[in-house]
Design a protein around this motif. Structure first.
Motif, PDB file in Angstrom:
ATOM      1  N   THR A 294     -11.871   1.570  26.612  1.00  0.00           N
ATOM      2  CA  THR A 294     -11.949   1.805  28.054  1.00  0.00           C
ATOM      3  C   THR A 294     -13.327   1.378  28.551  1.00  0.00           C
ATOM      4  N   THR A 295     -13.399   1.042  29.835  1.00  0.00           N
ATOM      5  CA  THR A 295     -14.697   0.818  30.475  1.00  0.00           C
ATOM      6  C   THR A 295     -14.860   1.781  31.653  1.00  0.00           C
ATOM      7  N   ASP A 296     -13.961   2.736  31.746  1.00  0.00           N
ATOM      8  CA  ASP A 296     -14.029   3.747  32.787  1.00  0.00           C
ATOM      9  C   ASP A 296     -14.862   4.926  32.284  1.00  0.00           C
ATOM     10  N   ASP A 297     -15.937   5.255  32.983  1.00  0.00           N
ATOM     11  CA  ASP A 297     -16.854   6.272  32.460  1.00  0.00           C
ATOM     12  C   ASP A 297     -16.199   7.642  32.328  1.00  0.00           C
ATOM     13  N   GLN A 298     -15.278   7.985  33.219  1.00  0.00           N
ATOM     14  CA  GLN A 298     -14.610   9.278  33.110  1.00  0.00           C
ATOM     15  C   GLN A 298     -13.712   9.341  31.875  1.00  0.00           C
ATOM     16  N   GLU A 299     -13.079   8.221  31.559  1.00  0.00           N
ATOM     17  CA  GLU A 299     -12.266   8.153  30.348  1.00  0.00           C
ATOM     18  C   GLU A 299     -13.137   8.290  29.099  1.00  0.00           C
ATOM     19  N   VAL A 300     -14.342   7.729  29.169  1.00  0.00           N
ATOM     20  CA  VAL A 300     -15.274   7.866  28.041  1.00  0.00           C
ATOM     21  C   VAL A 300     -15.629   9.335  27.838  1.00  0.00           C
ATOM     22  N   PHE A 301     -15.938  10.037  28.920  1.00  0.00           N
ATOM     23  CA  PHE A 301     -16.287  11.455  28.807  1.00  0.00           C
ATOM     24  C   PHE A 301     -15.127  12.257  28.209  1.00  0.00           C
ATOM     25  N   LYS A 302     -13.894  11.922  28.590  1.00  0.00           N
ATOM     26  CA  LYS A 302     -12.720  12.600  28.028  1.00  0.00           C
ATOM     27  C   LYS A 302     -12.622  12.347  26.523  1.00  0.00           C
ATOM     28  N   ALA A 303     -12.850  11.088  26.130  1.00  0.00           N
ATOM     29  CA  ALA A 303     -12.771  10.729  24.715  1.00  0.00           C
ATOM     30  C   ALA A 303     -13.864  11.433  23.917  1.00  0.00           C
ATOM     31  N   VAL A 304     -15.050  11.534  24.502  1.00  0.00           N
ATOM     32  CA  VAL A 304     -16.163  12.226  23.844  1.00  0.00           C
ATOM     33  C   VAL A 304     -15.816  13.695  23.638  1.00  0.00           C
ATOM     34  N   ALA A 305     -15.255  14.318  24.668  1.00  0.00           N
ATOM     35  CA  ALA A 305     -14.860  15.727  24.563  1.00  0.00           C
ATOM     36  C   ALA A 305     -13.776  15.916  23.517  1.00  0.00           C
ATOM     37  N   ASN A 306     -12.802  15.004  23.485  1.00  0.00           N
ATOM     38  CA  ASN A 306     -11.717  15.077  22.517  1.00  0.00           C
ATOM     39  C   ASN A 306     -12.233  14.930  21.089  1.00  0.00           C
ATOM     40  N   CYS A 307     -13.181  14.019  20.912  1.00  0.00           N
ATOM     41  CA  CYS A 307     -13.779  13.813  19.592  1.00  0.00           C
ATOM     42  C   CYS A 307     -14.487  15.071  19.118  1.00  0.00           C
ATOM     43  N   SER A 308     -15.180  15.725  20.038  1.00  0.00           N
ATOM     44  CA  SER A 308     -15.933  16.918  19.676  1.00  0.00           C
ATOM     45  C   SER A 308     -15.015  18.059  19.259  1.00  0.00           C
ATOM     46  N   GLN A 309     -13.840  18.134  19.893  1.00  0.00           N
ATOM     47  CA  GLN A 309     -12.935  19.255  19.656  1.00  0.00           C
ATOM     48  C   GLN A 309     -11.935  18.999  18.529  1.00  0.00           C
ATOM     49  N   ASN A 310     -11.613  17.740  18.265  1.00  0.00           N
ATOM     50  CA  ASN A 310     -10.578  17.415  17.277  1.00  0.00           C
ATOM     51  C   ASN A 310     -11.150  16.539  16.167  1.00  0.00           C
ATOM     52  N   LYS A 311     -11.638  17.175  15.151  1.00  0.00           N
ATOM     53  CA  LYS A 311     -12.257  16.454  14.041  1.00  0.00           C
ATOM     54  C   LYS A 311     -11.208  15.782  13.161  1.00  0.00           C
ATOM     55  N   ILE A 312     -11.417  14.502  12.861  1.00  0.00           N
ATOM     56  CA  ILE A 312     -10.555  13.790  11.915  1.00  0.00           C
ATOM     57  C   ILE A 312     -10.955  14.203  10.499  1.00  0.00           C
ATOM     58  N   THR A 313     -10.002  14.647   9.709  1.00  0.00           N
ATOM     59  CA  THR A 313     -10.311  15.130   8.359  1.00  0.00           C
ATOM     60  C   THR A 313     -10.464  13.969   7.388  1.00  0.00           C
ATOM     61  N   PRO A 314     -11.146  14.196   6.253  1.00  0.00           N
ATOM     62  CA  PRO A 314     -11.259  13.152   5.218  1.00  0.00           C
ATOM     63  C   PRO A 314      -9.900  12.654   4.743  1.00  0.00           C
ATOM     64  N   ILE A 315      -8.912  13.549   4.685  1.00  0.00           N
ATOM     65  CA  ILE A 315      -7.575  13.139   4.249  1.00  0.00           C
ATOM     66  C   ILE A 315      -6.956  12.181   5.265  1.00  0.00           C
ATOM     67  N   GLN A 316      -7.117  12.479   6.544  1.00  0.00           N
ATOM     68  CA  GLN A 316      -6.602  11.585   7.587  1.00  0.00           C
ATOM     69  C   GLN A 316      -7.283  10.223   7.544  1.00  0.00           C
ATOM     70  N   LYS A 317      -8.591  10.232   7.300  1.00  0.00           N
ATOM     71  CA  LYS A 317      -9.331   8.973   7.173  1.00  0.00           C
ATOM     72  C   LYS A 317      -8.771   8.149   6.015  1.00  0.00           C
ATOM     73  N   ALA A 318      -8.576   8.807   4.877  1.00  0.00           N
ATOM     74  CA  ALA A 318      -8.085   8.114   3.684  1.00  0.00           C
ATOM     75  C   ALA A 318      -6.684   7.561   3.907  1.00  0.00           C
ATOM     76  N   GLU A 319      -5.828   8.318   4.574  1.00  0.00           N
ATOM     77  CA  GLU A 319      -4.462   7.858   4.849  1.00  0.00           C
ATOM     78  C   GLU A 319      -4.475   6.627   5.754  1.00  0.00           C
ATOM     79  N   MET A 320      -5.357   6.630   6.750  1.00  0.00           N
ATOM     80  CA  MET A 320      -5.441   5.483   7.649  1.00  0.00           C
ATOM     81  C   MET A 320      -5.925   4.240   6.893  1.00  0.00           C
ATOM     82  N   ARG A 321      -6.972   4.418   6.063  1.00  0.00           N
ATOM     83  CA  ARG A 321      -7.489   3.288   5.266  1.00  0.00           C
ATOM     84  C   ARG A 321      -6.410   2.726   4.358  1.00  0.00           C
ATOM     85  N   ASP A 322      -5.668   3.605   3.713  1.00  0.00           N
ATOM     86  CA  ASP A 322      -4.609   3.159   2.802  1.00  0.00           C
ATOM     87  C   ASP A 322      -3.527   2.393   3.551  1.00  0.00           C
ATOM     88  N   SER A 323      -3.208   2.827   4.745  1.00  0.00           N
ATOM     89  CA  SER A 323      -2.195   2.154   5.550  1.00  0.00           C
ATOM     90  C   SER A 323      -2.608   0.716   5.859  1.00  0.00           C
TER      91      SER A 323
END
Length: 362
Positions: A294-323
């Motif tokens: 996105t290049t919309d600053d409000q969308e960036v703030f939403k994504a930042v907030a979402n990142c802070s609240q919803n941590k991606i786990t190591p298992i999820q990272k590994a599953e994505m890499r394997d895919s």
């Protein structure tokens, strides 16, 4: 075989480093030229790659300075070729490599994944012998173009060649810390000339917001650092940046290459540069949980907030890499075969596009 490679960006060092190592072990010799850039020189030295430094990118962008810069590169490559007499030329979208090869009657093989670099395409297409582009590349470059089913960043971040090192985190005090990585660029490349980036005020606000929830590590292009950024900017050897990225919770970036690197490593990213490329489109479509744009600053703030609240786990990272691994090939293994067997390899891939799947990831 003596192989000439021209390097114009720090990422290009990574693209070719494993290829160089493998080919040297097989008895081949290299002539590497590179743009005079502190980080490029540091990377080549860190990987023990002998190189010849050419001219710097002009500080003032104009048509005249761009033409003079290009002529300077070609002149350097011609002089080095007169002395070294390479058998084949390589580069990432390197028009100087293609033009020099043409002048000496030698083949050239280029890699490219940047659709918007139209001027460069016009410069190298008449002179190169083959262009290897990844499956997500959206532009038709003609009958010299061959597709491979992998991301360019897998040339160096494939699990066959790279394993993240958590010890690096100790160097900058990141042990057991949640942190976000932020990458802002200087927009000084030729294809950046018509870009209108997100205003500086908003970019600073993104960092302030992120820092409320986790530590923020900022990577900037350029040597001058504004007072605002000094508490966030960190210093580390450039070859260790991927270790920092692999262990991050989130990447906010204007750099498309770094976005795709994070993707390969399983780190979620938000890309905020108006310049769009095929691999960002592909990743955001196929893996929306890990790749966003996105290049919309409000969308960036939403994504930042979402990142802070919803941590991606190591298992999820590994599953994505394997895919990603399971759906792609090893582009370094393909490149080794392609160069060693050129020009027959070009005909093989053109006649049988499925041949590349002989180089599946192990």
């Amino acid at each position: 075989m003596k192989i000439f490679i021209d390097i114009n960006h720090p990422a290009h060092v990574h693209y070719f480093k494993n290829f160089i190592k493998i080919m040297e072990e097989r008895g081949h010799v290299f002539v590497v030229t590179n743009r005079d850039s502190k980080i490029i020189n540091q990377l080549l030295d860190a990987y023990g790659i002998k190189h010849f430094i050419r001219n710097k990118r002009p500080t003032k962008k104009s048509l005249v300075s761009t033409i003079l810069y290009l002529l300077g590169i070609i002149g350097f490559c011609v002089r080095k070729s007169l002395k070294e007499r390479p058998d084949i030329y390589l580069g990432f979208g390197s028009s100087p490599a293609a033009i020099t090869a043409f002048l000496f009657g030698k083949p050239s093989v280029l890699i490219d994944d940047t659709e918007h670099n139209k001027v460069n395409h016009a410069l190298y297409k008449p002179f190169c012998s083959a262009v290897l582009t990844p499956f997500y590349f959206k532009k038709d470059l003609g009958d010299k173009q061959l597709y491979f089913h992998a991301y360019v960043e897998q040339l160096y971040l494939s699990h066959n060649y790279y394993k993240p090192d958590t010890k690096v985190l100790e160097e900058i005090g990141l042990n057991n810390s949640r942190y976000a990585l932020v990458r802002y660029i200087s927009y000084d490349a030729r294809h950046d000339s018509e870009v209108n980036p997100i205003p500086e005020k908003q970019k600073r606000e993104f960092i302030t917001e992120l820092s409320k929830e986790m530590r923020v590590m900022v990577s900037l292009e350029g040597e001058k650092i504004d007072e605002f950024y000094k508490p966030y900017v960190f210093s580390i050897s450039p070859e260790k940046m991927h270790d920092i990225m692999a262990n991050a919770d989130f990447l906010l970036t204007e750099g498309a290459t770094m976005a795709s690197e994070a993707f390969i490593l399983g780190t979620p990213y938000l890309y905020i540069n108006p310049l769009m490329v095929g691999y960002i489109t592909e990743q955001t479509k196929s893996y929306p949980k890990f790749a966003a744009y996105t290049t919309d600053d409000q969308e960036v703030f939403k994504a930042v907030a979402n990142c802070s609240q919803n941590k991606i786990t190591p298992i999820q990272k590994a599953e994505m890499r394997d895919s990603v691994v399971q759906s792609t090939i090893d582009p370094t293994a393909l490149l080794v075969w392609f160069v060693e067997n050129f020009p027959e390899s070009k005909d093989i891939m053109k006649n049988d596009p499925q041949y590349q799947f002989k180089f599946k990831n192990k």
